[in-house]
Design a protein around this motif. Structure first.
Motif, PDB file in Angstrom:
ATOM      1  N   ALA A  36      -2.505  83.568-113.539  1.00  0.00           N
ATOM      2  CA  ALA A  36      -3.881  83.379-114.008  1.00  0.00           C
ATOM      3  C   ALA A  36      -4.420  82.021-113.560  1.00  0.00           C
ATOM      4  O   ALA A  36      -5.556  81.922-113.080  1.00  0.00           O
ATOM      5  N   PHE A  37      -3.614  80.985-113.678  1.00  0.00           N
ATOM      6  CA  PHE A  37      -4.029  79.646-113.238  1.00  0.00           C
ATOM      7  C   PHE A  37      -4.316  79.637-111.744  1.00  0.00           C
ATOM      8  O   PHE A  37      -5.320  79.093-111.289  1.00  0.00           O
ATOM      9  N   TYR A  38      -3.445  80.272-110.960  1.00  0.00           N
ATOM     10  CA  TYR A  38      -3.618  80.337-109.503  1.00  0.00           C
ATOM     11  C   TYR A  38      -4.901  81.076-109.146  1.00  0.00           C
ATOM     12  O   TYR A  38      -5.666  80.638-108.288  1.00  0.00           O
ATOM     13  N   LEU A  39      -5.160  82.200-109.805  1.00  0.00           N
ATOM     14  CA  LEU A  39      -6.363  82.973-109.520  1.00  0.00           C
ATOM     15  C   LEU A  39      -7.626  82.202-109.882  1.00  0.00           C
ATOM     16  O   LEU A  39      -8.634  82.290-109.175  1.00  0.00           O
ATOM     17  N   LEU A  40      -7.584  81.460-110.961  1.00  0.00           N
ATOM     18  CA  LEU A  40      -8.770  80.730-111.397  1.00  0.00           C
ATOM     19  C   LEU A  40      -9.028  79.462-110.595  1.00  0.00           C
ATOM     20  O   LEU A  40     -10.173  79.074-110.419  1.00  0.00           O
ATOM     21  N   THR A  41      -7.981  78.825-110.109  1.00  0.00           N
ATOM     22  CA  THR A  41      -8.170  77.559-109.393  1.00  0.00           C
ATOM     23  C   THR A  41      -8.324  77.735-107.890  1.00  0.00           C
ATOM     24  O   THR A  41      -8.940  76.890-107.236  1.00  0.00           O
ATOM     25  N   GLN A  42      -7.768  78.819-107.319  1.00  0.00           N
ATOM     26  CA  GLN A  42      -7.847  79.038-105.878  1.00  0.00           C
ATOM     27  C   GLN A  42      -8.121  80.510-105.577  1.00  0.00           C
ATOM     28  O   GLN A  42      -7.269  81.223-105.044  1.00  0.00           O
ATOM     29  N   PRO A  43      -9.316  80.988-105.892  1.00  0.00           N
ATOM     30  CA  PRO A  43      -9.592  82.417-105.723  1.00  0.00           C
ATOM     31  C   PRO A  43      -9.581  82.876-104.263  1.00  0.00           C
ATOM     32  O   PRO A  43      -9.151  83.995-103.976  1.00  0.00           O
ATOM     33  N   GLU A  44     -10.023  82.032-103.332  1.00  0.00           N
ATOM     34  CA  GLU A  44     -10.025  82.426-101.918  1.00  0.00           C
ATOM     35  C   GLU A  44      -8.601  82.612-101.401  1.00  0.00           C
ATOM     36  O   GLU A  44      -8.301  83.565-100.682  1.00  0.00           O
ATOM     37  N   ALA A  59      -5.953  83.260-103.246  1.00  0.00           N
ATOM     38  CA  ALA A  59      -5.373  84.414-103.927  1.00  0.00           C
ATOM     39  C   ALA A  59      -5.839  85.714-103.276  1.00  0.00           C
ATOM     40  O   ALA A  59      -5.056  86.650-103.100  1.00  0.00           O
ATOM     41  N   ALA A  60      -7.106  85.771-102.886  1.00  0.00           N
ATOM     42  CA  ALA A  60      -7.625  86.963-102.209  1.00  0.00           C
ATOM     43  C   ALA A  60      -6.936  87.156-100.868  1.00  0.00           C
ATOM     44  O   ALA A  60      -6.647  88.289-100.468  1.00  0.00           O
ATOM     45  N   GLY A  61      -6.653  86.068-100.168  1.00  0.00           N
ATOM     46  CA  GLY A  61      -5.931  86.160 -98.900  1.00  0.00           C
ATOM     47  C   GLY A  61      -4.530  86.709 -99.080  1.00  0.00           C
ATOM     48  O   GLY A  61      -4.061  87.515 -98.277  1.00  0.00           O
ATOM     49  N   VAL A  62      -3.857  86.301-100.140  1.00  0.00           N
ATOM     50  CA  VAL A  62      -2.511  86.793-100.418  1.00  0.00           C
ATOM     51  C   VAL A  62      -2.552  88.296-100.697  1.00  0.00           C
ATOM     52  O   VAL A  62      -1.731  89.059-100.184  1.00  0.00           O
ATOM     53  N   ILE A  63      -3.516  88.721-101.496  1.00  0.00           N
ATOM     54  CA  ILE A  63      -3.656  90.148-101.812  1.00  0.00           C
ATOM     55  C   ILE A  63      -3.978  90.939-100.544  1.00  0.00           C
ATOM     56  O   ILE A  63      -3.408  92.012-100.301  1.00  0.00           O
ATOM     57  N   HIS A  64      -4.872  90.422 -99.737  1.00  0.00           N
ATOM     58  CA  HIS A  64      -5.251  91.099 -98.488  1.00  0.00           C
ATOM     59  C   HIS A  64      -4.042  91.252 -97.562  1.00  0.00           C
ATOM     60  O   HIS A  64      -3.818  92.319 -96.990  1.00  0.00           O
ATOM     61  N   THR A  65      -3.258  90.207 -97.434  1.00  0.00           N
ATOM     62  CA  THR A  65      -2.062  90.256 -96.590  1.00  0.00           C
ATOM     63  C   THR A  65      -1.060  91.276 -97.129  1.00  0.00           C
ATOM     64  O   THR A  65      -0.474  92.046 -96.357  1.00  0.00           O
ATOM     65  N   GLY A  66      -0.875  91.300 -98.433  1.00  0.00           N
ATOM     66  CA  GLY A  66       0.045  92.262 -99.035  1.00  0.00           C
ATOM     67  C   GLY A  66      -0.406  93.698 -98.829  1.00  0.00           C
ATOM     68  O   GLY A  66       0.402  94.576 -98.503  1.00  0.00           O
ATOM     69  N   LEU A  67      -1.695  93.953 -98.986  1.00  0.00           N
ATOM     70  CA  LEU A  67      -2.205  95.300 -98.782  1.00  0.00           C
ATOM     71  C   LEU A  67      -2.110  95.724 -97.318  1.00  0.00           C
ATOM     72  O   LEU A  67      -1.836  96.890 -97.026  1.00  0.00           O
ATOM     73  N   ASP A  68      -2.340  94.790 -96.416  1.00  0.00           N
ATOM     74  CA  ASP A  68      -2.166  95.100 -94.991  1.00  0.00           C
ATOM     75  C   ASP A  68      -0.724  95.496 -94.699  1.00  0.00           C
ATOM     76  O   ASP A  68      -0.466  96.437 -93.939  1.00  0.00           O
ATOM     77  N   GLY A  69       0.213  94.800 -95.287  1.00  0.00           N
ATOM     78  CA  GLY A  69       1.622  95.129 -95.100  1.00  0.00           C
ATOM     79  C   GLY A  69       1.960  96.514 -95.635  1.00  0.00           C
ATOM     80  O   GLY A  69       2.682  97.276 -94.995  1.00  0.00           O
ATOM     81  N   LEU A  70       1.417  96.855 -96.804  1.00  0.00           N
ATOM     82  CA  LEU A  70       1.647  98.189 -97.364  1.00  0.00           C
ATOM     83  C   LEU A  70       1.035  99.275 -96.489  1.00  0.00           C
ATOM     84  O   LEU A  70       1.635 100.338 -96.294  1.00  0.00           O
TER      85      LEU A  70
END
Length: 54
Positions: free
Chosen positions: A17-25, A27-38
């Motif tokens: 939660a702290f990571y998402l609130l302090t660095q949303p861009e 965090a979005a990059g991490v999610i995007h990379t993970g979804l690309d891998g899947l």
């Protein structure tokens, strides 16, 4: 031992939660990379199954 796992779970949720609130861009990059891998893994599995069918 169960209480330790419970507290570690709470700490992990708080960290995310702290990571998402302090660095949303970032965090979005991490999610995007993970979804690309899947998606790449699903595509590879699909090609494998199609190759077996031929």
């Amino acid at each position: 031992m169960a209480k330790l796992k419970k507290w570690l779970g709470f700490a992990a949720i708080a960290f995310v939660a702290f990571y998402l609130l302090t660095q949303p861009e970032s965090a979005a990059g991490v999610i995007h990379t993970g979804l690309d891998g899947l998606m790449n893994a699903a595509d590879s599995l699909s090609r494998f199954v199609n190759a077996l069918a031929v």
